[in-house]
Design a protein around this motif. Structure first.
Motif, PDB file in Angstrom:
ATOM      1  N   PRO A 174       0.822  -1.210   0.000  1.00 21.59           N
ATOM      2  CA  PRO A 174       0.000   0.000   0.000  1.00 21.59           C
ATOM      3  C   PRO A 174       0.858   1.262   0.000  1.00 21.59           C
ATOM      4  N   SER A 234       1.455   4.860   1.393  1.00 21.60           N
ATOM      5  CA  SER A 234       1.070   5.607   2.595  1.00 21.60           C
ATOM      6  C   SER A 234       0.982   7.105   2.339  1.00 21.60           C
ATOM      7  N   ARG A 264      -5.756   6.927  -2.995  1.00 22.31           N
ATOM      8  CA  ARG A 264      -4.621   6.186  -2.455  1.00 22.31           C
ATOM      9  C   ARG A 264      -4.928   4.702  -2.297  1.00 22.31           C
ATOM     10  N   GLU A 265      -6.195   4.365  -1.980  1.00 23.67           N
ATOM     11  CA  GLU A 265      -6.511   2.969  -1.729  1.00 23.67           C
ATOM     12  C   GLU A 265      -6.388   2.101  -2.975  1.00 23.67           C
ATOM     13  N   ARG A 319      -0.612   0.910  -5.519  1.00 21.96           N
ATOM     14  CA  ARG A 319       0.353   0.008  -4.911  1.00 21.96           C
ATOM     15  C   ARG A 319       1.756   0.396  -5.361  1.00 21.96           C
ATOM     16  N   ARG A 338      -7.654  -8.024   0.387  1.00 20.03           N
ATOM     17  CA  ARG A 338      -7.213  -6.685  -0.013  1.00 20.03           C
ATOM     18  C   ARG A 338      -6.955  -5.811   1.206  1.00 20.03           C
ATOM     19  N   GLU A 350      -3.568  -3.760   2.209  1.00 26.96           N
ATOM     20  CA  GLU A 350      -3.553  -2.315   2.436  1.00 26.96           C
ATOM     21  C   GLU A 350      -2.897  -1.955   3.766  1.00 26.96           C
TER      22      GLU A 350
END
Length: 408
Positions: free
Chosen positions: A142, A144, A162-163, A166, A328, A332
Motif C-alpha cells: 500500500p 502511505s 490512495r486505496e 500500490r 485486499r 492495504e
C-alpha cells in the motif's frame, strides 16, 4: 511443480551510482557480505527455485566472482553462468530470459532486482502461487503518502485515490513462455524503456495480478539505504520496529439452513447435493467463515458490516468477492496471510472428494500457496441441527502478520 521447472533472473547489470563510491551498489558489502551475495543466497535457499540466472555488466566479472566466494556450495550449485546485460533494465532481463531458454526453458520465472536483499521465503511462496494462478503477477504494498499527478509545468493534474495504488516490488513472477514472448515482441518493435516487467506484460496484453508484497523488502537505492541495510544485516541486529510484523489470529463461524436445491457452494466450489442452502448470497459457509476470520485478525468488523444482507447488491453474490475484499484489506495494512484453516461441520455433502479443489480455489483467491490452506470436515455425531441434517456450518482461523504500527 518441481524445482527444475522454476527459475529466477537476477538483474545485476546496473551501475548503482546513486549510492556513491566507485563500486556498484549490488557489490557493496552490508553486514560483511555483498548485497548481491545476500540476494542470491535468499533465492537459492528457497526449495522451489531450481536455477538462478544472474545478469551482470560486461566489466563486473571480478566483482561477481567475489560474491560467489561467500555462498555455500548448495547455493552455488543453483547458479547458471552469468550473462552480460544490456544498456537498459529491459534489455538485461531479456538477456537473462534468452539464457534460460537456451539451457531449457522453465515453466515459471521470477525476475528480481539484485538490490533487494531482504527477499524471504514467504514472499517467494506468494510470488510462485500468484504466477501459477494468474500467469503474471507482481508484489505490491500500500502507498502511505498521497500521490499527485503533475504536469510538466509543475501544476497538479490529479490526485488518484490512495486505496487503489500500490508500490510495486520484485520478485515479479510469470509463466516463462508468456514473458519471454512479450520481451521479444517489445524488442522487435524497438521498445526498450520498460523499467518493470509487469508494465511490459501489460503492454503485451497479459492480465497482471498484484499479490501482497512485504514492507521489509526494500530496495537499496541511496547511500542511506546502504547504511540501513548494513545495520540490519549486522550480527545480532534486529529489524527496525516499524518493520516488525506482529502475528494475529482471527476466527470466524458461519451457518446456513438447508432448503430446496441441487447444490451447495463450499470454498468457492460448486458441489452437487440433494438440497441447497437458504442465504442472501450464494451461502458459502466456508468463505463466509474465512472472511470473518481474516477481518477478525484485522479487528475490522465482520462480513455483515462490509456486505450487509440488507443490500440488494449482494443477493446471490459469489462469496469469493467477500474473501478477496478481506485479503485486499490485509494488503492495504502491509500485512501477510500466513495460514488459513477451515473445518466444515456437516452430515452431507462429503468434503473429501472436493478437498483439493477447495484448497486450490481458496489459495488462488487469497494469493497464498496451496500449503497455506487447510480444510477438514467432521460430523456432530447426530447431535444438534447439523446432526439432524437441517443445515451445515464452518469455522475458520486465519493467521495474519501485520506491521507493528498497524497492529498496535
Amino acid at each position: 511443480m518441481t524445482p527444475h521447472q522454476i527459475a529466477a533472473v537476477v538483474v545485476a547489470a546496473g551501475r548503482g551510482i546513486r549510492v556513491g563510491g566507485g563500486t556498484p551498489k549490488q557489490y557493496r558489502r552490508v553486514g560483511g557480505q555483498a548485497v548481491l551475495t545476500r540476494t542470491l543466497a535468499a533465492l537459492a535457499a528457497h526449495p522451489g527455485i531450481g536455477r538462478i540466472q544472474a545478469v551482470i555488466a560486461a566489466d563486473a566479472a571480478a566483482f561477481y566472482r567475489d560474491c560467489l566466494g561467500d555462498l555455500d556450495p548448495a547455493a552455488r550449485a543453483k547458479l547458471a553462468a552469468p550473462v552480460e546485460g544490456g544498456a537498459t533494465r529491459q534489455a538485461s532481463v531479456r538477456a537473462g530470459l534468452e539464457a534460460l531458454a537456451r539451457d531449457g526453458a522453465p515453466d515459471l520465472v521470477l525476475v528480481h532486482d539484485a538490490a533487494r536483499p531482504f527477499v524471504d521465503a514467504p514472499l517467494i511462496d506468494r510470488a510462485l502461487a500468484a504466477a501459477g494462478a494468474h500467469g503474471a503477477a507482481v508484489p505490491g504494498v500500500p502507498v502511505s503518502d498521497t500521490i499527485k499527478v503533475v504536469e510538466a509545468d509543475g501544476r497538479v493534474r490529479g490526485t488518484p485515490p490512495r486505496e487503489s495504488l500500490r508500490a510495486v516490488q520484485t520478485p515479479q513472477a510469470f509463466r516463462f513462455p508468456a514473458l519471454h514472448a512479450a520481451h521479444r515482441a517489445a524488442a522487435a518493435e524497438g521498445l526498450d524503456a520498460f523499467t518493470d516487467d509487469g508494465a511490459l506484460a501489460e503492454w503485451a496484453g497479459l492480465a497482471v495480478a498484484v499479490f501482497p508484497g512485504d514492507l521489509r523488502n526494500r530496495k537499496i537505492t541511496q547511500a542511506a539505504d546502504l547504511a540501513e541495510a548494513d545495520r540490519a544485516f549486522a550480527p545480532g541486529a534486529s529489524q527496525d520496529a516499524a518493520m516488525t510484523l506482529l502475528t494475529r489470529l482471527g476466527t470466524g463461524f458461519d451457518v446456513h439452513a438447508f432448503t430446496e436445491g441441487d447444490h451447495v457452494w463450499l470454498g468457492g466450489v460448486r458441489i452437487p447435493a440433494d438440497r441447497g442452502v437458504l442465504a442472501h448470497s450464494d451461502g458459502d459457509v466456508v468463505l463466509h467463515a474465512l472472511t470473518d476470520a481474516i477481518l477478525g485478525a484485522l479487528a475490522d468488523g465482520d462480513i455483515g458490516v462490509h456486505f450487509p444482507p440488507s443490500d440488494p447488491r449482494w443477493r446471490g453474490a459469489s462469496s469469493d468477492r467477500f474473501l478477496a475484499d478481506a485479503v485486499r484489506r490485509v494488503a492495504e495494512r502491509g500485512g501477510v496471510i500466513d495460514h488459513l484453516d477451515i473445518t466444515v461441520l456437516a452430515e452431507a455433502p462429503r468434503i473429501g472428494p472436493h478437498r483439493e479443489a477447495i484448497r486450490a480455489r481458496i489459495a488462488a483467491v487469497a494469493g497464498v500457496p496451496l500449503s497455506a490452506v487447510s480444510i477438514k470436515a467432521t460430523t456432530t455425531e447426530a447431535l444438534g441441527f447439523v446432526g439432524r441434517a437441517e443445515g451445515l456450518a464452518a469455522q475458520a482461523a486465519a493467521t495474519v502478520r501485520l506491521p507493528a504500527e498497524a497492529g498496535a
